[in-house]
Design a protein around this motif. Structure first.
Motif, mmCIF file in Angstrom:
data_model
loop_
_atom_site.group_PDB
_atom_site.id
_atom_site.type_symbol
_atom_site.label_atom_id
_atom_site.label_comp_id
_atom_site.label_asym_id
_atom_site.label_seq_id
_atom_site.Cartn_x
_atom_site.Cartn_y
_atom_site.Cartn_z
ATOM 1 N N VAL A 115 14.829 26.761 -28.325
ATOM 2 C CA VAL A 115 15.889 26.426 -29.152
ATOM 3 C C VAL A 115 17.085 25.599 -28.347
ATOM 4 C CG1 VAL A 115 17.813 27.522 -30.247
ATOM 5 C CG2 VAL A 115 15.537 28.603 -30.227
ATOM 6 N N PHE A 116 17.479 24.667 -29.144
ATOM 7 C CA PHE A 116 18.201 23.782 -28.473
ATOM 8 C C PHE A 116 19.071 23.118 -29.428
ATOM 9 C CE2 PHE A 116 19.725 19.329 -27.166
ATOM 10 C CZ PHE A 116 20.219 19.808 -25.665
ATOM 11 N N PRO A 117 20.206 22.705 -29.524
ATOM 12 C CA PRO A 117 21.103 23.164 -28.655
ATOM 13 C C PRO A 117 21.418 24.642 -28.697
ATOM 14 C CG PRO A 117 22.136 21.307 -29.774
ATOM 15 C CD PRO A 117 21.022 21.740 -30.587
ATOM 16 N N SER A 118 21.838 25.559 -27.780
ATOM 17 C CA SER A 118 22.090 26.883 -27.852
ATOM 18 C C SER A 118 23.156 27.043 -26.955
ATOM 19 C CB SER A 118 20.920 27.753 -27.309
ATOM 20 O OG SER A 118 21.056 28.907 -27.641
ATOM 21 N N PHE A 119 24.416 27.768 -27.497
ATOM 22 C CA PHE A 119 25.625 27.627 -26.818
ATOM 23 C C PHE A 119 25.974 28.973 -26.515
ATOM 24 C CE2 PHE A 119 26.157 23.754 -29.597
ATOM 25 C CZ PHE A 119 26.183 22.685 -28.477
ATOM 26 N N ALA A 120 26.982 28.904 -25.231
ATOM 27 C CA ALA A 120 27.590 30.070 -25.104
ATOM 28 C C ALA A 120 29.269 29.428 -25.421
ATOM 29 C CB ALA A 120 27.705 30.440 -23.782
ATOM 30 N N PHE A 121 30.320 30.470 -25.782
ATOM 31 C CA PHE A 121 31.514 29.976 -26.267
ATOM 32 C C PHE A 121 32.514 30.914 -25.349
ATOM 33 C CE2 PHE A 121 29.535 29.683 -30.670
ATOM 34 C CZ PHE A 121 29.329 28.052 -30.229
ATOM 35 N N ARG A 122 33.509 29.700 -24.933
ATOM 36 C CA ARG A 122 34.588 30.591 -24.216
ATOM 37 C C ARG A 122 35.891 30.448 -25.072
ATOM 38 N NH1 ARG A 122 36.536 30.931 -18.334
ATOM 39 N NH2 ARG A 122 38.964 31.235 -18.446
ATOM 40 N N PHE A 123 36.660 31.369 -25.362
ATOM 41 C CA PHE A 123 38.073 31.307 -25.957
ATOM 42 C C PHE A 123 39.106 31.768 -24.978
ATOM 43 C CE2 PHE A 123 36.677 31.529 -30.428
ATOM 44 C CZ PHE A 123 35.195 31.800 -30.519
ATOM 45 N N ASP A 124 40.003 30.971 -25.011
ATOM 46 C CA ASP A 124 41.217 30.960 -24.283
ATOM 47 C C ASP A 124 42.367 31.368 -25.232
ATOM 48 O OD1 ASP A 124 40.456 30.558 -21.426
ATOM 49 O OD2 ASP A 124 39.587 28.825 -22.122
ATOM 50 N N THR A 125 42.966 32.409 -24.922
ATOM 51 C CA THR A 125 44.141 32.552 -25.542
ATOM 52 C C THR A 125 45.244 32.976 -24.731
ATOM 53 O OG1 THR A 125 44.038 35.184 -25.840
ATOM 54 C CG2 THR A 125 42.677 33.821 -27.182
ATOM 55 N N GLU A 126 46.489 32.979 -25.320
ATOM 56 C CA GLU A 126 47.828 33.321 -24.592
ATOM 57 C C GLU A 126 47.686 34.904 -23.822
ATOM 58 O OE1 GLU A 126 51.433 34.488 -27.555
ATOM 59 O OE2 GLU A 126 51.204 32.482 -26.964
ATOM 60 N N ASP A 127 46.838 35.403 -24.363
ATOM 61 C CA ASP A 127 46.531 36.887 -23.739
ATOM 62 C C ASP A 127 45.569 37.312 -23.033
ATOM 63 O OD1 ASP A 127 48.711 38.023 -25.481
ATOM 64 O OD2 ASP A 127 47.502 37.838 -27.108
ATOM 65 N N GLY A 128 44.495 36.064 -22.736
ATOM 66 C CA GLY A 128 43.580 36.299 -21.942
ATOM 67 C C GLY A 128 42.245 35.550 -22.601
ATOM 68 N N SER A 129 40.915 35.747 -21.972
ATOM 69 C CA SER A 129 40.047 34.721 -21.998
ATOM 70 C C SER A 129 38.765 35.650 -22.203
ATOM 71 C CB SER A 129 39.909 33.839 -21.252
ATOM 72 O OG SER A 129 40.914 33.077 -21.016
ATOM 73 N N VAL A 130 37.991 35.229 -23.217
ATOM 74 C CA VAL A 130 36.764 35.896 -23.395
ATOM 75 C C VAL A 130 35.399 34.891 -23.465
ATOM 76 C CG1 VAL A 130 36.922 36.158 -25.880
ATOM 77 C CG2 VAL A 130 35.262 37.598 -24.997
ATOM 78 N N VAL A 131 34.213 35.287 -22.840
ATOM 79 C CA VAL A 131 33.001 34.287 -23.099
ATOM 80 C C VAL A 131 31.926 35.090 -23.655
ATOM 81 C CG1 VAL A 131 31.115 33.253 -22.013
ATOM 82 C CG2 VAL A 131 33.443 32.893 -21.192
ATOM 83 N N PHE A 132 31.635 34.424 -24.916
ATOM 84 C CA PHE A 132 30.280 35.125 -25.501
ATOM 85 C C PHE A 132 29.116 34.469 -25.205
ATOM 86 C CE2 PHE A 132 33.728 35.971 -28.121
ATOM 87 C CZ PHE A 132 33.698 37.131 -28.698
ATOM 88 N N SER A 133 28.028 35.062 -24.567
ATOM 89 C CA SER A 133 26.850 34.241 -24.040
ATOM 90 C C SER A 133 25.856 33.578 -25.143
ATOM 91 C CB SER A 133 26.029 35.281 -23.095
ATOM 92 O OG SER A 133 25.315 36.296 -24.157
ATOM 93 N N GLY A 134 26.018 34.065 -26.229
ATOM 94 C CA GLY A 134 25.008 33.878 -27.335
ATOM 95 C C GLY A 134 23.615 34.299 -26.660
ATOM 96 N N ASP A 135 22.364 33.653 -27.051
ATOM 97 C CA ASP A 135 21.201 33.888 -26.555
ATOM 98 C C ASP A 135 20.781 33.166 -25.425
ATOM 99 O OD1 ASP A 135 21.032 35.895 -28.780
ATOM 100 O OD2 ASP A 135 19.088 35.026 -29.431
ATOM 101 N N THR A 136 20.515 33.965 -24.310
ATOM 102 C CA THR A 136 20.171 32.846 -23.030
ATOM 103 C C THR A 136 19.477 34.009 -21.965
ATOM 104 O OG1 THR A 136 21.316 31.451 -21.308
ATOM 105 C CG2 THR A 136 22.573 33.642 -22.214
ATOM 106 N N GLY A 137 18.657 33.130 -21.222
ATOM 107 C CA GLY A 137 18.359 33.666 -20.025
ATOM 108 C C GLY A 137 19.289 33.477 -18.799
#
Ligand SMILES: [Zn+2]
Length: 380
Positions: free
Chosen positions: A255-277
């Protein structure tokens, strides 16, 4: 993932046995739930992750605790963002009391949708959100809602195994990206959209939502079959007054492209891996984040599902599972390397695997581990 998850949970097995009188009917507590099922985590923080669905894979099956298809929300004040739209996301938005849910308008506060990749278990209820949205709050504010996701792959993946080449679906455009997919969904539902706008006065689809492809530098997308996981710096592709969102390519070949996402907010940051090895790009992007929401697979289950000796087809399916997803024994080391203080597991493959076995993710990790459940709320 592309293969079926195990169709039988312990509850299903017990229920089936009960039906034939092998065990008493009133024994609904499974070994898995007795071993650690809990109430969903709650947070009244302004900015928090809500796990809407935590099951990985397209197969239907009862799980304990109950897990819907993969989807998460990031709530920032009175707006929220969706990350993937697996099966049941609409019901879970209501369960999570998001938006004006009491007025049957759970989508009223939805600001944007982000799709990690176009596997069906991550997008199956996008069509529900788009086609039913006008009656569930999608018309309320901040419109049209952008739907961001992967662009057109541009070339079919290589064939694996020994089976003959199958007929190609939609050969004129066999790998549409997100923008095309949203347009195609609108065309598929045109009868309904036209009926409801002409007869019912509802807004046209283009006034409610729009699809966009996440842009990537040309050198990263010119050879999806050669290197589907090229090293890259995260790309910032979306920003509003509450979040800055960046993407990086992860290891989910073919599968391509397959993404992880990072969200930066003023309260902190979170990363969602999506599907990945295990992914070097993901570790790079997750450095300095407060929370990492990461997918996981039970390698023991994969080995049981494809016992040795394996046919060429089974070997390919097995390798896809363990290379394009992250073994539970390895995810802790990834979070440790990234230095993330909280690791949240989701996209459980299989969703029916005994809860206590996911604790193996603590191996190699000194931070806080949360074995995620639907409707868990985790503040950043
Ligand atoms: Zn997938």
């Amino acid at each position: 993932m592309s293969s079926q998850q195990h169709p039988l949970s312990r509850r299903t097995v017990l229920g089936g046995l009960a039906a034939v009188g092998a065990v008493p009917l009133l024994t609904p507590v499974t070994a898995a739930s007795a071993a650690g099922a809990r109430a969903p985590l709650r947070s009244d923080a302004r900015t928090k992750v809500v796990l809407l669905g935590t099951s990985g894979g397209p197969g239907w099956g009862a799980t304990e605790p109950p897990r819907m298809g993969i989807a998460s929300a990031l709530v920032v004040g009175d707006r929220y963002y969706l990350i993937d739209t697996g099966e049941g996301v609409g019901f879970r938005l209501m369960d999570a009391k998001l938006g004006n849910w009491e007025s049957r308008a759970a989508l009223s506060d939805l600001r944007a949708i982000f799709l990690t990749h176009l596997h069906s278990d991550h997008i199956s209820d996008l069509s529900n959100i788009l086609s039913l949205g006008a009656y569930n709050g999608l018309v309320a504010a901040d419109r049209p809602v952008p739907v961001w996701g992967p662009g057109n792959r541009g070339v079919l993946p290589p064939k694996t195994g020994t089976h003959p080449m199958p007929p190609i679906t939609a050969p004129e455009n066999p790998t549409p990206g997100t923008q095309e997919m949203v347009d195609l969904l609108v065309r598929a539902f045109a009868t309904d959209f036209n009926d409801r706008s002409i007869d019912g006065g509802m807004p046209a689809p283009q006034d409610m939502f729009a699809g966009y492809d996440i842009p990537l530098p040309e050198r990263l997308v010119d050879d999806p079959n050669g290197d589907p996981h090229p090293r890259m710096k995260p790309v910032v592709f979306y920003e509003d007054d509450r979040v800055k969102v960046s993407a990086t390519l992860v290891q989910h070949a073919p599968v391509f492209p397959s993404f992880a996402f990072r969200f930066d907010t003023e309260d902190g940051s979170v990363v969602f891996s999506g599907d990945t090895g295990p992914s070097h790009n993901l570790v790079r992007m997750a450095r300095g984040a407060d929370v990492l929401v990461h997918e996981v697979i039970a390698t023991e289950w994969a080995a049981q599902r494809y016992p040795e000796p394996r046919s060429a087809e089974d070997e390919a399916a097995y390798r896809h599972l363990i290379k394009s997803h992250t073994p539970v024994e390895e995810v802790g080391a990834i979070a440790e390397k990234a230095g993330v203080p909280t690791l949240v597991l989701n996209h459980f493959v299989p969703g029916s695997w005994p809860l206590e076995k996911w604790q193996a993710a603590q191996q190699g990790y000194s931070g806080r581990l949360i074995v995620g459940a639907d409707l868990d709320e985790i503040e950043l």
